[in-house]
Design a protein around this motif. Structure first.
Motif, PDB file in Angstrom:
ATOM      1  N   THR A 161      -4.894   1.107 -32.785  1.00  0.00           N
ATOM      2  CA  THR A 161      -4.443   1.975 -31.704  1.00  0.00           C
ATOM      3  C   THR A 161      -5.414   3.120 -31.475  1.00  0.00           C
ATOM      4  O   THR A 161      -5.785   3.433 -30.333  1.00  0.00           O
ATOM      5  N   SER A 162      -5.857   3.759 -32.555  1.00  0.00           N
ATOM      6  CA  SER A 162      -6.805   4.871 -32.428  1.00  0.00           C
ATOM      7  C   SER A 162      -8.134   4.396 -31.859  1.00  0.00           C
ATOM      8  O   SER A 162      -8.731   5.063 -31.001  1.00  0.00           O
ATOM      9  N   LEU A 163      -8.606   3.240 -32.330  1.00  0.00           N
ATOM     10  CA  LEU A 163      -9.882   2.716 -31.853  1.00  0.00           C
ATOM     11  C   LEU A 163      -9.819   2.387 -30.371  1.00  0.00           C
ATOM     12  O   LEU A 163     -10.718   2.769 -29.598  1.00  0.00           O
ATOM     13  N   LEU A 164      -8.779   1.696 -29.946  1.00  0.00           N
ATOM     14  CA  LEU A 164      -8.676   1.319 -28.541  1.00  0.00           C
ATOM     15  C   LEU A 164      -8.501   2.536 -27.641  1.00  0.00           C
ATOM     16  O   LEU A 164      -8.986   2.562 -26.511  1.00  0.00           O
ATOM     17  N   SER A 165      -7.826   3.555 -28.151  1.00  0.00           N
ATOM     18  CA  SER A 165      -7.676   4.789 -27.381  1.00  0.00           C
ATOM     19  C   SER A 165      -9.023   5.473 -27.178  1.00  0.00           C
ATOM     20  O   SER A 165      -9.344   5.930 -26.071  1.00  0.00           O
ATOM     21  N   CYS A 166      -9.839   5.547 -28.224  1.00  0.00           N
ATOM     22  CA  CYS A 166     -11.167   6.156 -28.115  1.00  0.00           C
ATOM     23  C   CYS A 166     -12.064   5.354 -27.168  1.00  0.00           C
ATOM     24  O   CYS A 166     -12.796   5.937 -26.349  1.00  0.00           O
ATOM     25  N   LYS A 168     -11.098   3.391 -24.731  1.00  0.00           N
ATOM     26  CA  LYS A 168     -10.610   3.562 -23.371  1.00  0.00           C
ATOM     27  C   LYS A 168     -11.157   4.852 -22.762  1.00  0.00           C
ATOM     28  O   LYS A 168     -11.633   4.857 -21.611  1.00  0.00           O
ATOM     29  N   GLN A 169     -11.094   5.946 -23.522  1.00  0.00           N
ATOM     30  CA  GLN A 169     -11.612   7.214 -23.012  1.00  0.00           C
ATOM     31  C   GLN A 169     -13.115   7.131 -22.773  1.00  0.00           C
ATOM     32  O   GLN A 169     -13.633   7.680 -21.797  1.00  0.00           O
ATOM     33  N   PHE A 170     -13.814   6.426 -23.649  1.00  0.00           N
ATOM     34  CA  PHE A 170     -15.257   6.213 -23.483  1.00  0.00           C
ATOM     35  C   PHE A 170     -15.544   5.473 -22.181  1.00  0.00           C
ATOM     36  O   PHE A 170     -16.437   5.854 -21.407  1.00  0.00           O
ATOM     37  N   PHE A 171     -14.783   4.430 -21.912  1.00  0.00           N
ATOM     38  CA  PHE A 171     -14.973   3.677 -20.669  1.00  0.00           C
ATOM     39  C   PHE A 171     -14.651   4.543 -19.453  1.00  0.00           C
ATOM     40  O   PHE A 171     -15.354   4.499 -18.441  1.00  0.00           O
ATOM     41  N   ILE A 172     -13.604   5.334 -19.544  1.00  0.00           N
ATOM     42  CA  ILE A 172     -13.217   6.202 -18.430  1.00  0.00           C
ATOM     43  C   ILE A 172     -14.327   7.190 -18.111  1.00  0.00           C
ATOM     44  O   ILE A 172     -14.683   7.411 -16.943  1.00  0.00           O
ATOM     45  N   GLU A 173     -14.897   7.797 -19.145  1.00  0.00           N
ATOM     46  CA  GLU A 173     -15.951   8.795 -18.942  1.00  0.00           C
ATOM     47  C   GLU A 173     -17.209   8.181 -18.334  1.00  0.00           C
ATOM     48  O   GLU A 173     -17.983   8.877 -17.673  1.00  0.00           O
TER      49      GLU A 173
END
Length: 370
Positions: A161-166, A168-173
């Motif tokens: 969960t933590s990895l996918l959240s990070c 996701k934010q990386f892709f968004i940025e």
């Protein structure tokens, strides 16, 4: 992502986003493949519905030796160091730990399982993964071990969960993420793949068990399996290890633990069931009545994208080369996906052949409708 501005009729300006790869699905497979391609200088867009997926629910346990016969995972000597390197790199990049190395204590369920373990200990290839068998009668804290137990090495769990959240934010940025539901009919395949305002050189489906309904890949023999996991609260003392007694128990260090997982090929839905809960608690009760009295604080369900031959589905569509699939990792995604992401990137970018065991061409003669 690359942007292309097109001047349309009557003075309207239409912005068409161009990318190298359009990936559908931000589970562990889609996320790590996108990370690998971006690391190689590619432009990538990941589209995800934003709904909970099997990767977010899974415990992310890595265990090289599985099943009652204690079978070593094929190619584990290659898969395991690649997974460690991948998660180490991600940890350094994001500044937080994602993979937790933790020993596993396998509690033997009967004399047959114990005999299989004794046999494996005599095989050199198993030495790095199996410790000494504890004598029958040597107890673990608050756990019954009527046939003894053994410590397994090279095990741990991924904080998925933590990895996918990070990620996701990386892709968004990077402007490389779109939260949306992809309707198959809205995808157009020509010299490039088009979906809404995005054109891509290659479309890759990483959509888990939903591939069963994919019009391009439904011919692949996916065998989805429902799995249910509980999170329990109980202050009782237990070893700081992954416990394996047919199911698994993972202590989280805060007085809570996760236990799982059921395996159901009949009821393929994402609804938690009373039967699943009772199955997990009753199995636990046989080894620890006190733990079986824990308070259930969460009950989650996911659908594993398993395959008939237990190998992933990777490759381009036989007729539509602009469309590909990266899927079918079942219960071993945390271990397998990093290495297969590298192999798929080699295939996509450098025309390197895929391993035959995962290439979807293995089903083309028998399953593809032509």
């Amino acid at each position: 992502m690359r942007g292309l501005i097109v001047i349309g009729f009557n003075g309207f300006v239409i912005i068409i986003m161009q990318t190298d790869f359009l990936i559908i699905g931000q589970g562990l497979a889609g996320s790590l493949l996108a990370w690998e391609l971006i690391s190689r200088g590619c432009y990538v867009v990941v589209v995800d519905s934003g709904k909970e997926n099997a990767s977010l629910i899974a415990a992310g346990i890595i265990n090289p030796i599985t099943g009652m016969r204690l079978v070593k995972t094929g190619d584990v000597e290659t898969l395991l160091p690649t997974a460690h390197d991948c998660y180490d790199q991600l940890s350094k990049f994001f500044g937080q730990r994602f993979y937790i190395k933790k020993p596993m204590l396998r509690i033997f369920r009967d004399e047959t399982e114990l005999a299989h373990c004794i046999n494996r200990q005599q095989q050199a290839g198993y030495a790095p993964y199996l410790g000494n068998i504890a004598p029958v009668g040597q107890q673990l804290a608050n756990l019954s071990t009527p046939y003894g137990y053994i410590q397994q090495y090279e095990t741990g769990h991924l904080l998925t969960t933590s990895l996918l959240s990070c990620l996701k934010q990386f892709f968004i940025e990077r402007n490389s993420y779109r939260q949306d539901i992809v309707v198959y009919q809205s995808i157009h395949v020509d010299s490039v793949v088009s979906w809404k305002d995005i054109t891509a050189k290659q479309l890759i489906f990483c959509e888990g068990y939903h591939a069963s309904h994919n019009p391009w890949f439904s011919w692949l023999p996916l065998r989805p399996a429902k799995g249910e996991i509980l999170r329990l609260s109980n202050p009782v003392e237990i070893p700081n290890a992954i416990l394996n007694y047919g199911n698994w128990l993972l202590p989280l260090g805060d007085g809570t633990m996760r236990i799982g997982a059921t395996f159901d090929r009949e009821q393929i839905d994402t609804q938690p069931s009373v039967q699943g809960r009772e199955t997990l608690l009753n199995t636990l009760k046989a080894y620890s009545p006190s733990l079986a009295q824990s308070v259930v604080i969460a009950h989650q369900t996911g659908i594993r994208p398993c395959t008939t031959d237990r190998h992933p589905f990777i490759g381009r569509h036989p007729k539509h080369g602009k469309i590909a699939i990266f899927n079918g990792f079942g219960t071993k995604g945390s271990l397998q996906i990093p290495w297969y992401s590298q192999r798929f990137a080699d295939y996509l970018l450098n025309q390197q052949p895929l391993p035959q065991s995962c290439d979807i061409q293995r089903f083309q003669a028998t399953n593809f409708p032509g």
